[in-house]
Each structure stands twice: as C-alpha cells, then as structure tokens.
Design a protein around this motif. Structure first.
Motif, PDB file in Angstrom:
ATOM      1  N   ASP A   1       0.834  -1.204   0.000  1.00 33.14           N
ATOM      2  CA  ASP A   1       0.000   0.000   0.000  1.00 33.14           C
ATOM      3  C   ASP A   1       0.864   1.246   0.000  1.00 33.14           C
ATOM      4  N   ALA A   2       0.454   2.231  -0.780  1.00 31.73           N
ATOM      5  CA  ALA A   2       1.176   3.500  -0.809  1.00 31.73           C
ATOM      6  C   ALA A   2       0.627   4.466   0.235  1.00 31.73           C
ATOM      7  N   GLY A   3      -0.487   4.116   0.876  1.00 33.86           N
ATOM      8  CA  GLY A   3      -1.103   5.020   1.834  1.00 33.86           C
ATOM      9  C   GLY A   3      -2.074   5.955   1.145  1.00 33.86           C
ATOM     10  N   VAL A   4      -2.890   6.622   1.943  1.00 30.25           N
ATOM     11  CA  VAL A   4      -3.932   7.499   1.415  1.00 30.25           C
ATOM     12  C   VAL A   4      -3.524   8.948   1.620  1.00 30.25           C
ATOM     13  N   ASP A   5      -3.662   9.746   0.572  1.00 28.68           N
ATOM     14  CA  ASP A   5      -3.382  11.178   0.647  1.00 28.68           C
ATOM     15  C   ASP A   5      -4.498  11.837   1.453  1.00 28.68           C
ATOM     16  N   PRO A   6      -4.184  12.473   2.589  1.00 24.97           N
ATOM     17  CA  PRO A   6      -5.242  13.105   3.392  1.00 24.97           C
ATOM     18  C   PRO A   6      -6.047  14.133   2.620  1.00 24.97           C
ATOM     19  N   ALA A   7      -5.400  14.864   1.698  1.00 28.45           N
ATOM     20  CA  ALA A   7      -6.132  15.859   0.916  1.00 28.45           C
ATOM     21  C   ALA A   7      -7.179  15.193   0.031  1.00 28.45           C
ATOM     22  N   ALA A   8      -6.817  14.053  -0.571  1.00 31.67           N
ATOM     23  CA  ALA A   8      -7.772  13.309  -1.401  1.00 31.67           C
ATOM     24  C   ALA A   8      -8.904  12.762  -0.543  1.00 31.67           C
ATOM     25  N   LEU A   9      -8.552  12.271   0.637  1.00 35.79           N
ATOM     26  CA  LEU A   9      -9.554  11.730   1.544  1.00 35.79           C
ATOM     27  C   LEU A   9     -10.552  12.801   1.948  1.00 35.79           C
ATOM     28  N   THR A  10     -10.058  14.003   2.217  1.00 38.34           N
ATOM     29  CA  THR A  10     -10.937  15.107   2.596  1.00 38.34           C
ATOM     30  C   THR A  10     -11.849  15.517   1.446  1.00 38.34           C
ATOM     31  N   THR A  11     -11.304  15.569   0.233  1.00 35.92           N
ATOM     32  CA  THR A  11     -12.108  15.921  -0.943  1.00 35.92           C
ATOM     33  C   THR A  11     -13.262  14.938  -1.124  1.00 35.92           C
ATOM     34  N   VAL A  12     -12.962  13.661  -0.988  1.00 32.89           N
ATOM     35  CA  VAL A  12     -13.991  12.631  -1.146  1.00 32.89           C
ATOM     36  C   VAL A  12     -15.027  12.734  -0.030  1.00 32.89           C
ATOM     37  N   ALA A  13     -14.571  12.965   1.194  1.00 30.29           N
ATOM     38  CA  ALA A  13     -15.504  13.071   2.327  1.00 30.29           C
ATOM     39  C   ALA A  13     -16.476  14.222   2.146  1.00 30.29           C
ATOM     40  N   LEU A  14     -15.987  15.369   1.682  1.00 30.78           N
ATOM     41  CA  LEU A  14     -16.863  16.519   1.465  1.00 30.78           C
ATOM     42  C   LEU A  14     -17.869  16.251   0.355  1.00 30.78           C
ATOM     43  N   ALA A  15     -17.443  15.550  -0.708  1.00 36.50           N
ATOM     44  CA  ALA A  15     -18.360  15.214  -1.804  1.00 36.50           C
ATOM     45  C   ALA A  15     -19.454  14.276  -1.315  1.00 36.50           C
ATOM     46  N   CYS A  16     -19.099  13.330  -0.436  1.00 34.13           N
ATOM     47  CA  CYS A  16     -20.112  12.435   0.142  1.00 34.13           C
ATOM     48  C   CYS A  16     -21.103  13.226   0.976  1.00 34.13           C
ATOM     49  N   ARG A  17     -20.594  14.114   1.804  1.00 34.12           N
ATOM     50  CA  ARG A  17     -21.463  14.889   2.697  1.00 34.12           C
ATOM     51  C   ARG A  17     -22.409  15.787   1.931  1.00 34.12           C
ATOM     52  N   ASP A  18     -21.905  16.396   0.847  1.00 36.19           N
ATOM     53  CA  ASP A  18     -22.681  17.393   0.114  1.00 36.19           C
ATOM     54  C   ASP A  18     -23.461  16.814  -1.064  1.00 36.19           C
ATOM     55  N   SER A  19     -23.425  15.479  -1.254  1.00 38.02           N
ATOM     56  CA  SER A  19     -24.091  14.830  -2.397  1.00 38.02           C
ATOM     57  C   SER A  19     -23.695  15.517  -3.700  1.00 38.02           C
ATOM     58  N   GLU A  20     -22.393  15.578  -3.924  1.00 39.30           N
ATOM     59  CA  GLU A  20     -21.832  16.256  -5.087  1.00 39.30           C
ATOM     60  C   GLU A  20     -21.052  15.244  -5.931  1.00 39.30           C
ATOM     61  N   ARG A  21     -21.310  15.230  -7.223  1.00 42.94           N
ATOM     62  CA  ARG A  21     -20.637  14.268  -8.101  1.00 42.94           C
ATOM     63  C   ARG A  21     -19.124  14.458  -8.074  1.00 42.94           C
ATOM     64  N   LEU A  22     -18.430  13.336  -8.276  1.00 43.88           N
ATOM     65  CA  LEU A  22     -16.992  13.303  -8.101  1.00 43.88           C
ATOM     66  C   LEU A  22     -16.342  12.654  -9.316  1.00 43.88           C
ATOM     67  N   THR A  23     -15.212  13.197  -9.748  1.00 43.83           N
ATOM     68  CA  THR A  23     -14.427  12.571 -10.813  1.00 43.83           C
ATOM     69  C   THR A  23     -13.046  12.226 -10.258  1.00 43.83           C
ATOM     70  N   PHE A  24     -12.448  11.164 -10.770  1.00 38.91           N
ATOM     71  CA  PHE A  24     -11.104  10.775 -10.348  1.00 38.91           C
ATOM     72  C   PHE A  24     -10.546   9.729 -11.309  1.00 38.91           C
ATOM     73  N   GLY A  25      -9.233   9.593 -11.284  1.00 39.27           N
ATOM     74  CA  GLY A  25      -8.599   8.490 -11.987  1.00 39.27           C
ATOM     75  C   GLY A  25      -8.542   7.294 -11.059  1.00 39.27           C
ATOM     76  N   TYR A  26      -8.643   6.092 -11.620  1.00 41.09           N
ATOM     77  CA  TYR A  26      -8.656   4.897 -10.761  1.00 41.09           C
ATOM     78  C   TYR A  26      -7.824   3.786 -11.386  1.00 41.09           C
ATOM     79  N   THR A  27      -7.014   3.137 -10.561  1.00 45.35           N
ATOM     80  CA  THR A  27      -6.197   2.001 -10.976  1.00 45.35           C
ATOM     81  C   THR A  27      -6.769   0.736 -10.351  1.00 45.35           C
ATOM     82  N   THR A  28      -7.183  -0.210 -11.160  1.00 46.86           N
ATOM     83  CA  THR A  28      -7.775  -1.445 -10.659  1.00 46.86           C
ATOM     84  C   THR A  28      -6.686  -2.379 -10.131  1.00 46.86           C
ATOM     85  N   ALA A  29      -7.111  -3.480  -9.518  1.00 45.51           N
ATOM     86  CA  ALA A  29      -6.162  -4.430  -8.934  1.00 45.51           C
ATOM     87  C   ALA A  29      -5.225  -5.027  -9.975  1.00 45.51           C
TER      88      ALA A  29
END
Length: 323
Positions: free
Chosen positions: A137-165
């Motif tokens: 694991d490379a660990g989680v970027d706190p800034a990214a974690l905060t961005t995602v948390a705010l989007a969840c709270r505010d019901s706001e659509r989110l875009t991101f790049g994703y690397t599968t297993a």
C-alpha cells in the motif's frame, strides 16, 4: 474597540486558552470596562456557554464544562496542529476513530484559509507517518480523503482516476455515498455513472479526485449499510486475526509502547493482556517485540508458529554475524 460580535468571539477564545482569568486582566486584554465585560459574559451565557464567575478582589471568570460541547475558537497555530493531528488519526494512527477523525477534518479544512491549508500540506509532506500500512500500500493522501468526504457529505458528483487491482487505469465519474474504514484501508462506496451500478473503490488507488459542483439526489444503496456493501464485494480480503497475548510487564508500560494499536487489560502489577484485531500476523509479532517483555501467545496458534519461524531466522542471522 472591536464591535460586539467580534469582541464576544475574542472573549470566548480567551476563556478557552486559560483555566481562569482575573476579571481585571480579562477586561484589559479586551480593552473594555468591567461593566462591558460582564455584559459580554452574560451574552455568552445566553448562547449556552457555561461561564462561571467568582467575586472578590481576585475574582474572575472561567469556562466550565457544560451539557454539550460548545463551538471552539482556535488561533492559526492551533488550527494547523488540529488539522495535522486529524490527518494522522484518519490514516489509522489511533485505531477505531478513523471515520470520526475524517468527519471533523473535513469540517476544519472546509473553513480553513488557503494560507493555513498550505502550512498543513507542507507539514504533512515533510512528516513520515509511523502508522502500519498493509504490504504494497502506498497510503492514502489526506487531501484526497478530505475531498472525497466533502463530496459524500454534500451529495456532489466526483471525478477521479482509478487504478484497478490488475493495473488498468481509467477515469471515473461517480455519485459518492459513503467512506468506509475497513481492514486498515479506506473505501469509497459510490454509484458509478459510467457502469450504471454501485461500486466500492479503494481510496489509495484514486488519483486527482475533484468535486464537479453538480448535486444529485442520493440513491438507495443495495445493502444494509456501506460497510456491509464493501465486505460483500471483497472476496479476497485477508481474514482478520483476533490476537490475545499475555505480557509479563505492567499494563502502563505496555500501553506506552503499543497502546495506539492494541487494547491492554491490567491483570496485576506485573502482567497484562494485550489484544488486537489485525490482518497481518507479522504486525502482531512486531508489536509483541515492541513491548520489550516476556510474553505468552494465547491466540491464534498461527501467531505462535510465526514467532517460532522468526526466532529461527533471527538466531541464524545472529550466529552468522561476522565478528
């Protein structure tokens, strides 16, 4: 002289920094008369802050414990320290409070001025976390974690790049639902707008998450809760081990060394019981070593087998040392 509202906030801040303020000193700090200070104190009481007063030559004021936690007023240095500490807790520095730490971190970051955010990021970038990460694991970027948390709270659509297993990369647009801390990792439960289905995403595999500003009406999750949805979707998640070890050392000493990762139960002046739930028996063995004391493994048997194997390798390494 400051206006009434700003002066009241200043008074609240001062009351939170010292256990007790002499009335004359407090009035001098606020540059007001004793009569104005009393009116400001009464205003705080009307707002629900339990300010206690003592009379006499050395009389003064203190903020007492109330029935509910009042809003806190912090200065710049305290705000930076709070955000950095919450980032550490959200990444698992203290087991069991990751999700609550993330919720309050999102609140702090949202209202923090840009200049303080830069200081928080600089401190984070120059600090090596001491938390245990699963292998690979490379660990989680706190800034990214905060961005995602705010989007969840505010019901706001989110875009991101994703690397599968299997290493495939792609862009995603989702309707975020909840963040789940599970098995030493963070997962985002969201409705994938490209695949038109619910998905769980490992947050350490996200890149450049960004809220789009588009709000949405939350959909009904096809599970009892978000944690159950993540568990059901992870077929290859390593089983968690319930570790129980009798340590021949005072509980206070063991807590000081490994208490951030384990629970420690006192059994007497020189014995305690160490418990932890972990995916990694290697980490459990490491924690036992950190206690610096004799120990007896009660569960699981696989941990005892691992310690024997480690012991054999350590003895071989010691015997082969070139003098």
């Amino acid at each position: 002289m400051a206006n009434t509202s700003s002066r009241t906030l200043r008074l609240l801040s001062l009351l939170q920094t010292h256990r007790f303020w002499r009335g004359a000193e407090l009035a001098e700090r606020l540059e007001v008369s004793a009569r104005t200070l009393r009116r400001d104190v009464d205003r705080l009481r009307e707002l629900g802050y339990p300010v206690e007063a003592s009379r006499g030559v050395d009389g003064g004021y203190r903020l007492a414990a109330g029935a509910a936690l009042p809003p806190l007023v912090v200065d710049d240095e305290e705000a930076v320290a709070l955000a950095v500490g919450l980032q550490s807790a959200a990444q698992g520095a203290v087991a069991g409070i990751e999700e609550s730490s993330l919720r309050i971190l999102a609140k702090v970051i949202q209202v923090m001025p840009a200049r303080l955010r830069r200081r928080v990021e600089a401190l984070r970038a120059m600090t090596v976390p001491a938390t245990w990460q699963p292998a690979g694991d490379a660990g989680v970027d706190p800034a990214a974690l905060t961005t995602v948390a705010l989007a969840c709270r505010d019901s706001e659509r989110l875009t991101f790049g994703y690397t599968t297993a299997d290493g495939r990369c792609g862009d995603r647009q989702v309707e975020p639902h909840r963040l789940v801390s599970l098995g030493q990792r963070w997962y985002l439960v969201a409705y994938d707008l490209t695949r038109h289905d619910w998905r769980s995403f490992r947050v350490d595999r996200l890149s450049a998450p960004a809220a789009t500003g588009d709000r949405f009406r939350p959909r009904e999750l096809p599970a009892e809760d978000a944690a159950d949805f993540v568990r059901a979707g992870i077929g290859n998640m390593p089983p968690a081990h319930e570790v129980e070890v009798l340590v021949h050392a005072p509980g206070e000493l063991v807590r000081a060394r490994v208490g951030r990762w384990c629970t420690v139960e006192d059994l007497g002046p020189d014995r305690c019981l160490l418990r932890m739930t972990t995916e990694s028996l290697a980490w459990a063995a490491f924690a036992i070593g950190l206690t610096g004391a004799e120990a007896e493994v009660r569960a699981p048997r696989a941990l005892a087998d691992q310690l024997r194997e480690w012991g054999r390798r350590f003895i071989t390494a010691a015997d082969s040392t070139v003098h």
